[in-house]
Write a protein that holds these residues in place. Structure first.
Motif, short mmCIF file in Angstrom:
data_model
loop_
_atom_site.label_atom_id
_atom_site.label_comp_id
_atom_site.label_asym_id
_atom_site.label_seq_id
_atom_site.Cartn_x
_atom_site.Cartn_y
_atom_site.Cartn_z
N ALA A 86 -9.29 1.00 15.52
CA ALA A 86 -10.61 1.55 15.20
C ALA A 86 -11.55 1.24 16.37
N ARG A 87 -12.76 1.79 16.31
CA ARG A 87 -13.71 1.57 17.42
C ARG A 87 -14.00 0.10 17.61
N ASP A 88 -13.99 -0.65 16.50
CA ASP A 88 -14.31 -2.08 16.65
C ASP A 88 -13.08 -2.88 17.06
N GLY A 89 -11.98 -2.18 17.30
CA GLY A 89 -10.82 -2.86 17.86
C GLY A 89 -9.78 -3.26 16.84
N HIS A 90 -10.14 -3.25 15.52
CA HIS A 90 -9.12 -3.71 14.57
C HIS A 90 -8.09 -2.60 14.35
N ARG A 91 -6.88 -3.02 14.00
CA ARG A 91 -5.80 -2.04 13.85
C ARG A 91 -5.91 -1.36 12.50
N LEU A 92 -5.78 -0.05 12.48
CA LEU A 92 -5.84 0.69 11.23
C LEU A 92 -4.50 0.58 10.51
N THR A 93 -4.59 0.57 9.18
CA THR A 93 -3.36 0.65 8.40
C THR A 93 -3.22 2.08 7.88
N LEU A 94 -2.05 2.40 7.35
CA LEU A 94 -1.87 3.74 6.78
C LEU A 94 -2.86 3.96 5.65
N GLU A 95 -3.18 2.87 4.94
CA GLU A 95 -4.12 2.99 3.81
C GLU A 95 -5.51 3.37 4.31
N ASP A 96 -5.84 3.00 5.56
CA ASP A 96 -7.15 3.39 6.13
C ASP A 96 -7.18 4.87 6.45
N ILE A 97 -6.02 5.43 6.74
CA ILE A 97 -5.96 6.80 7.26
C ILE A 97 -5.71 7.82 6.15
N TYR A 98 -4.79 7.47 5.27
CA TYR A 98 -4.46 8.41 4.20
C TYR A 98 -5.00 7.91 2.86
N ASP A 99 -5.18 8.81 1.95
CA ASP A 99 -5.50 8.43 0.56
C ASP A 99 -4.15 8.22 -0.12
N LEU A 100 -3.63 6.98 -0.03
CA LEU A 100 -2.25 6.73 -0.44
C LEU A 100 -2.16 6.35 -1.92
N SER A 101 -1.09 6.76 -2.54
CA SER A 101 -0.74 6.20 -3.86
C SER A 101 0.73 5.79 -3.78
N TYR A 102 1.11 4.90 -4.71
CA TYR A 102 2.45 4.32 -4.67
C TYR A 102 3.22 4.74 -5.92
N CYS A 103 4.50 5.05 -5.74
CA CYS A 103 5.35 5.39 -6.88
C CYS A 103 6.50 4.37 -6.92
N LEU A 104 6.61 3.68 -8.05
CA LEU A 104 7.63 2.64 -8.20
C LEU A 104 8.58 3.04 -9.32
N GLU A 105 9.86 2.80 -9.08
CA GLU A 105 10.86 3.14 -10.08
C GLU A 105 11.83 1.97 -10.18
N LEU A 106 12.16 1.58 -11.40
CA LEU A 106 13.15 0.51 -11.61
C LEU A 106 14.31 1.09 -12.39
N HIS A 107 15.47 1.07 -11.76
CA HIS A 107 16.67 1.60 -12.41
C HIS A 107 17.24 0.52 -13.32
N VAL A 108 17.14 0.73 -14.62
CA VAL A 108 17.64 -0.25 -15.59
C VAL A 108 19.14 -0.01 -15.80
N ASN A 109 19.51 1.23 -16.03
CA ASN A 109 20.94 1.58 -16.07
C ASN A 109 21.06 3.07 -15.73
N ASP A 110 22.22 3.61 -15.86
CA ASP A 110 22.42 4.98 -15.35
C ASP A 110 21.52 6.00 -16.04
#
Lengths: 213, 155
Positions: A134-158
């Protein structure tokens, strides 16, 4: 009449390979023997008249060049080109398509910590740093650039999976069987640009239940 | 649902994502035809720091130009490049947006509308400097720049 030499065999597939805003120019040649071939790289912002020579990628022999620093404004549009010269003095120049980092970069799998407990598994998604400052020198994260959401999945069985998702970075899957192995997959979604990361996968085993032993 | 808010001008019923995907589908085909990499019609002076109040005037002028000049004269190219579907989708959505834009004609808005007009003239001036064929290809190829700017007003 002067017949233009067809040197298209010297150079092909000139393009940016970009992931998490690390922008690498790559190319290859149709010639089997490219010994003695040297390549020089130039780049510019779309609309600029001058091509700029990329320092460190002049008369190189490898077929890639890191242009991350030169294409650091992720909203901008860039071009790069490769000038190839063979040992015998033949030469060819090829240009990339118009490159727009925010649109073209692919998103790598997120960094996640999966923490097994007796009857639950906690998942913490860590911010993903990019090479962009960024202009102030700090490193941007993807979260700074995109409007991110997370999708989590837990496979319990088949046949049974659990799903969680949202914009926060901490999640927990509850009501699990102790001492059992589960497979978790976590992806990041930049909704407004129809982008999704490859999944991060973690295989974890819930802890044994020792309450009555 | 989601809508555009260009200052006081509200536009409903248009999915920005649909516009973007229509263009992305043909972007490389169209931009590959534009080999004048040293000229950009939608320069930063046209779209940077546009105030909300200006935005309605500017988007109205831009869409009117794209519909009456670019899409209209680029038509046979869309057939040649087989990009009719995308081009029609973009044009139809632009018509819907324009039909809902009502830039104010009141006197106190005169300086703002003139400021927006100067920006549009910059764009049109650059367009007119080029051979018409090259200008049409370039303008069509720069729709991702216009859409990225429009995205700022999408809520």
């Amino acid at each position: 009449a002067h017949i233009a030499e067809d040197n298209s065999d010297l150079l092909q597939h000139v393009k940016f390979q970009s992931s998490n805003f690390e922008n690498i120019l790559t190319w290859d040649s149709r010639l089997e023997d490219t010994s003695g071939m040297v390549y020089s790289i130039e780049y510019k912002m779309y609309g600029e008249a001058e091509w700029l020579a990329k320092e460190g990628c002049q008369r190189i022999t490898q077929k890639s060049c890191d242009l991350t620093a030169e294409t650091g404004n992720y909203m901008e549009f860039y071009y790069a080109r490769v000038i190839a010269v063979s040992a015998g003095g033949r030469s060819a120049t090829k240009m990339t398509d118009r490159f727009n980092p925010i649109r073209h970069t692919t998103i790598k799998p997120p960094e996640v910590t999966c923490i097994p407990k007796v009857r639950s598994i906690q998942m913490i998604v860590h911010p993903t740093p990019t090479p962009i400052h960024a202009r102030d020198g700090h490193r941007l994260t993807l979260e700074d650039i995109y409007d991110l959401s997370y999708c989590l999945e837990l496979h319990v069985n088949d046949t049974y999976q659990m799903h969680l998702g949202g914009k926060q970075r901490e999640y927990e899957f509850f009501s699990l069987t102790p001492d059992t192995e589960f497979l978790g997959t976590i992806t990041m979604d930049a909704h407004q640009l129809s982008k999704q990361s490859a999944p991060y996968v973690c295989r974890v085993k819930t802890l044994p239940d020792r309450t009555w032993t | 649902g989601q809508e555009f808010r260009f200052g006081p001008c509200q536009v409903k019923g248009v999915m920005l994502r649909e516009l973007q995907e229509a263009f992305w589908a043909v972007k490389d085909t169209v931009q590959a035809q534009d080999n004048i990499t040293s000229v950009r019609l939608l320069q930063q002076e046209v779209l940077q720091n546009v105030s909300d109040a200006e935005s309605c005037y500017l988007i109205y002028a831009m869409l009117k130009f794209y519909l009456n000049t670019v899409f209209k004269n680029y038509h046979n190219r869309t057939v040649e490049f087989r990009i009719m579907k995308s081009s029609s989708s973009l044009a139809n959505n632009f018509i819907v947006i324009m039909s809902q834009l009502q830039p104010s004609q009141e006197d106190e808005m005169l300086s703002i509308s003139e400021s927006a007009h100067r920006r549009f003239l910059l764009f049109r001036g650059a367009f007119r400097q080029l051979d018409i064929e090259a200008a049409l290809i370039k303008a069509f190829g720069e729709l991702d720049i216009l859409l990225a700017w429009m995205e700022k007003f999408y809520q």
